[in-house]
Design an enzyme around this catalytic site. Structure first.
Site, PDB file in Angstrom:
ATOM      1  N   LYS A 292       0.969  -1.016  -0.177  1.00 22.63           N
ATOM      2  CA  LYS A 292       0.179  -0.040  -0.257  1.00 22.63           C
ATOM      3  C   LYS A 292       0.947   1.268  -0.228  1.00 22.63           C
ATOM      4  O   LYS A 292       1.984   1.019   0.519  1.00 22.63           O
ATOM      5  CB  LYS A 292      -0.739   0.014   1.299  1.00 22.63           C
ATOM      6  CG  LYS A 292      -1.901  -1.032   1.358  1.00 22.63           C
ATOM      7  CD  LYS A 292      -2.685  -0.754   2.570  1.00 22.63           C
ATOM      8  CE  LYS A 292      -3.900  -1.807   2.839  1.00 22.63           C
ATOM      9  NZ  LYS A 292      -4.980  -1.674   1.704  1.00 22.63           N
ATOM     10  N   ARG A 366     -10.136 -11.466   2.294  1.00 24.47           N
ATOM     11  CA  ARG A 366     -10.929 -12.550   1.631  1.00 24.47           C
ATOM     12  C   ARG A 366     -10.365 -13.963   1.757  1.00 24.47           C
ATOM     13  O   ARG A 366     -11.146 -14.924   1.748  1.00 24.47           O
ATOM     14  CB  ARG A 366     -11.493 -12.299   0.082  1.00 24.47           C
ATOM     15  CG  ARG A 366     -10.497 -12.114  -0.827  1.00 24.47           C
ATOM     16  CD  ARG A 366     -10.934 -11.375  -1.934  1.00 24.47           C
ATOM     17  NE  ARG A 366     -10.891  -9.853  -1.709  1.00 24.47           N
ATOM     18  CZ  ARG A 366     -11.322  -8.967  -2.785  1.00 24.47           C
ATOM     19  NH1 ARG A 366     -11.662  -9.467  -3.941  1.00 24.47           N
ATOM     20  NH2 ARG A 366     -11.136  -7.627  -2.413  1.00 24.47           N
TER      21      ARG A 366
END
Ligand code: BES
Ligand code: ZN
Ligand code: ZN
Length: 517
Positions: A292, A366
């Protein structure tokens, strides 16, 4: 400011001390603070519309509060507060707070109860003003809803300052009068539950590792040992369960993973099928090899918000003695870049045998949830509800107004929605169309891809569709809580910082659920 009125209080006080009370600055010390509510006047209405407790207090000092309120400025606006000094010996500082219009209730457009929200906001504002005056004991007008008033006080006063040498004064809010003490205590527990989640989310990632997270929850559940079983599953157990997707994320970090498993047995019939709550527990999300940007990355210490809210809801359910069986599951690990980390294009095996191509290592939530959801099915659950700070796209879609709910069950939706109207911590239904499923099931190398084919479009929906591939039960809901993770100033009764949302909605949902046959 209002000290010139210091000798006004000369008359007897019903129900309180009748001594003449002459105020000097030194006599303020040791007294309590008091928060009292006032409604907005009706159109063409005259006089001041106090709550019951405020009206009684005003009578006890011969109408001095109304007098001061009228001369001190325009009528109090909703959520604003004004302090009066020296009106009463026991309460040298009284914060009067604006409750808005009287008799408002559930608002169909806003999907919350205006009355409860106004009380939370007003009480919180009054408490904070008294906290600024360093008054440690504050009594609160229940304002007609003891639970909402307690929530406003407990949530409004919370601040994470454990790591600062200079701390704000610790305020203990108490119910003024003896209205509905059970409802007040319930509100305190709801507020404290959310504050536990806020503390875990706000704390830096080097202070809340997977191990420390699990230990904190274990400690919080220790008073309920007769009804709670805790397993802190280590890496060897995770391996034996063949949770390859979870392990692929955790192996990028030096910090050992934990799979936290909580069993709360609140129903005397231990055969009752449980409600299973699952929470994403990434204690720090750097993005991994798909790193990120550094700006704002610190906020990813709260990427365990799903685990924090779910576990805090279970702690609260235990404290409330809810007659229900709940199992809490939290895969806890860090998402870090290292020589052992997932690489874009890697293929991993989930617990149910499905293969997943990891095209973006930052879509790690996920992956860990896939295995946790598979495992959740082994408890023969009545319903599975998971919470996760899953996608930035959820924040783009709804911002901080509501958590997105993706569910295969109208039954579950109705109950989650009903709970959120009561708590004011709202949810909003989102789609689980095949349209999105197609975008994650077409993968070059595996059964599934961990990012949607069209990358950014409908990002929250493709993530939910991905999770659905690991669900076979009829009642499942996924709450994407990324948008409600932080609070700037949107929720007036929460200070700036990690929000702990939607802990109270999960608790209320469990309470609603526990009344179902
Ligand atoms: N933890 C983030 C999502 C997030 C973003 C939570 C902002 C709270 C605030 C998640 O793991 C993530 O990085 N998701 C990616 C998915 C993408 C790579 C498909 C995202 O949202 O950008
Ligand atoms: Zn991520
Ligand atoms: Zn994440």
């Amino acid at each position: 400011m209002l000290l010139r009125f210091r000798n006004l209080f000369t008359s007897g006080v019903r129900g309180h001390s009748c001594r003449l009370f002459s105020v000097s600055r030194s006599s303020f010390s040791g007294g309590k603070g008091l928060v009292l509510g006032v409604y907005e006047k009706e159109k063409n209405g005259t006089g001041i519309l106090f709550t019951e407790a405020a009206a009684s207090f005003d009578r006890s000092i011969s109408g001095k509060l109304s007098e001061m309120l009228s001369i001190s400025g325009p009528p109090l606006k909703q959520g604003k507060s004004r302090i009066f000094y020296g009106l009463h010996q026991e309460f040298p500082s009284v914060a009067v707070v604006g409750l808005g219009k009287k008799g408002v209730g559930v608002c169909g457009k806003e999907n919350w109860d205006n009355c409860k929200e106004n009380i939370r906001a007003a009480v919180s504002a009054g408490c904070r003003q008294l906290q600024d005056l360093e008054i440690p004991q504050v009594e609160i007008d229940p304002c007609g809803d003891d639970q909402a008033a307690a929530e406003g006080a407990v949530l409004g006063l919370f601040e994470y300052n454990e790591l600062k040498s200079k701390k704000k004064v610790q305020v203990t809010p108490q119910l003024h009068g003896s209205a509905d003490t059970a409802a007040w205590e319930k509100g305190v527990l709801y507020g404290e539950g959310q504050n536990l989640a806020r503390r875990l989310m706000e704390a830096p990632a080097n202070h809340v590792t997977p191990t420390i997270f699990a230990e904190t929850i274990e400690k919080k559940l220790s008073p309920f040992a007769d009804r709670v079983i805790i397993h802190k599953r280590p890496q060897s157990w995770i391996e034996s369960e063949q949770m390859g997707a979870f392990l692929s994320v955790s192996k990028g970090s030096e910090e050992p993973p934990i799979f936290l498993e909580l069993h709360y047995n609140g129903n005397p019939d231990s055969r009752q099928a449980p409600l299973v709550l699952v929470g994403k527990g990434i204690t720090f999300d750097s993005g991994g090899i798909s790193l990120k940007p550094s700006s704002g990355m610190d906020a990813m210490r709260a990427d365990m918000g799903g685990a924090a809210t779910v576990c805090s809801a279970i702690v609260t359910a235990a404290a409330l003695k809810l007659p229900i069986n709940i199992i809490g599951l939290a895969p806890l690990c860090e998402n870090m870049p290292s020589g052992k980390a997932n690489k874009p294009g890697d293929v991993v095996h989930a617990r149910n045998g499905k293969t997943i191509q990891v095209d973006n290592t930052d879509a790690e939530g996920r992956l860990i949830l896939a295995d946790a959801l598979c495992y959740a099915h082994s408890f023969n659950p009545r319903a599975i509800v998971n919470a996760a700070t899953l996608t930035g796209a959820m924040d783009v879609a709804l911002g901080s107004a509501a958590a997105g709910v993706f569910t295969n069950s109208d039954w579950l939706w109705e109950r989650l929605h009903k709970a959120s109207v009561i708590t004011g911590d709202r949810v909003w239904r989102m789609p689980l169309f095949q349209h999105y499923t197609k975008q994650v099931t077409e993968s070059a190398l595996a059964d599934l891809n961990n990012i949607g084919k069209y990358s950014r479009s409908g990002g929250a929906c493709t993530a939910a569709a991905f999770l659905q591939e690991f669900v076979t039960v009829d009642h499942w809901a996924h709450l994407d809580i990324a948008g409600v993770m932080t609070n700037k100033d949107e929720v007036p009764y929460l200070r700036k910082g990690m929000s702990g949302r939607p802990t109270r909605t999960l608790v209320e949902f469990a309470a609603v659920f526990s009344t179902e046959p």
